[in-house]
Design an enzyme around this catalytic site. Structure first.
Site, short mmCIF file in Angstrom:
data_model
loop_
_atom_site.label_atom_id
_atom_site.label_comp_id
_atom_site.label_asym_id
_atom_site.label_seq_id
_atom_site.Cartn_x
_atom_site.Cartn_y
_atom_site.Cartn_z
N GLY A 1 17.68 -3.43 -48.07
CA GLY A 1 17.84 -2.20 -48.85
C GLY A 1 18.46 -1.08 -48.03
O GLY A 1 19.34 -0.35 -48.50
N CYS A 2 18.01 -0.94 -46.80
CA CYS A 2 18.52 0.13 -45.95
C CYS A 2 19.97 -0.11 -45.58
O CYS A 2 20.75 0.84 -45.45
CB CYS A 2 17.64 0.29 -44.70
SG CYS A 2 15.96 0.79 -45.12
N THR A 3 20.35 -1.36 -45.41
CA THR A 3 21.74 -1.70 -45.13
C THR A 3 22.61 -1.36 -46.33
O THR A 3 23.67 -0.74 -46.19
CB THR A 3 21.87 -3.18 -44.75
OG1 THR A 3 21.12 -3.42 -43.56
CG2 THR A 3 23.33 -3.58 -44.54
#
Length: 159
Positions: free
Chosen positions: A48-50
């Site tokens: 998700g952060c990527t």
């Protein structure tokens, strides 16, 4: 965490100085007179952060053209942030807040519902700070996917 610890439009942005992916000090005051998009994410190199970081990277040109500087903040070490930046060709500063001081100042750390369980952790949050250092937008518990597009619409930058 109660809502009273959360920031809202019109609040002064808490000042900070953090180390970036290169270990250099970066302060909010370095961007005085500029609009800043300050976003908090749980962990570098997670799916998700990527997705979110790459969305910011891909929108950086249009955000910069509209006068916005993007800063990403996580509890990751500068060394981990360097790997994240290099792996995904991220072209904006990634800031390390290992002791969560800045997360707490912005209300971006606390209780959240994770897969049906209440846990304490980083709340994926984004703040738009105006040239005078005032919160223009305070967005808590945002979704990683589609967030940058939604933010662009809120800023009147939708393509």
């Amino acid at each position: 965490m109660t809502d009273s610890t959360r920031l809202a439009a019109g609040d002064p942005a808490p000042t900070f100085t953090l180390r970036n992916q290169d270990g250099a000090s970066v302060s909010l005051s370095d961007f005085a007179g500029q609009n800043v998009v300050l976003y908090f994410y749980p962990a570098a190199m997670t799916p998700g952060c990527t997705t979110q970081a790459c969305d910011f990277r891909d929108s950086l040109g249009s955000l910069a053209a509209a006068g916005y500087q993007v800063l990403g903040v996580s509890k990751d070490s500068p060394a981990t942030l360097t790997k994240f930046q290099e792996r995904d060709a991220l072209t904006f500063p990634l800031l390390s807040d290992e002791d969560l001081t800045v997360h707490n100042a912005y209300g971006a750390y606390g209780e959240k519902n994770l897969y049906g369980k209440i846990v304490t952790g980083v709340l994926r949050s984004t703040f738009v700070i105006d040239e005078a250092g005032t919160i223009e937008l305070a967005l808590y518990n945002v979704k990683a996917t589609g967030h940058v597009s939604s933010l662009r619409k809120k800023l009147g930058l939708a393509a």
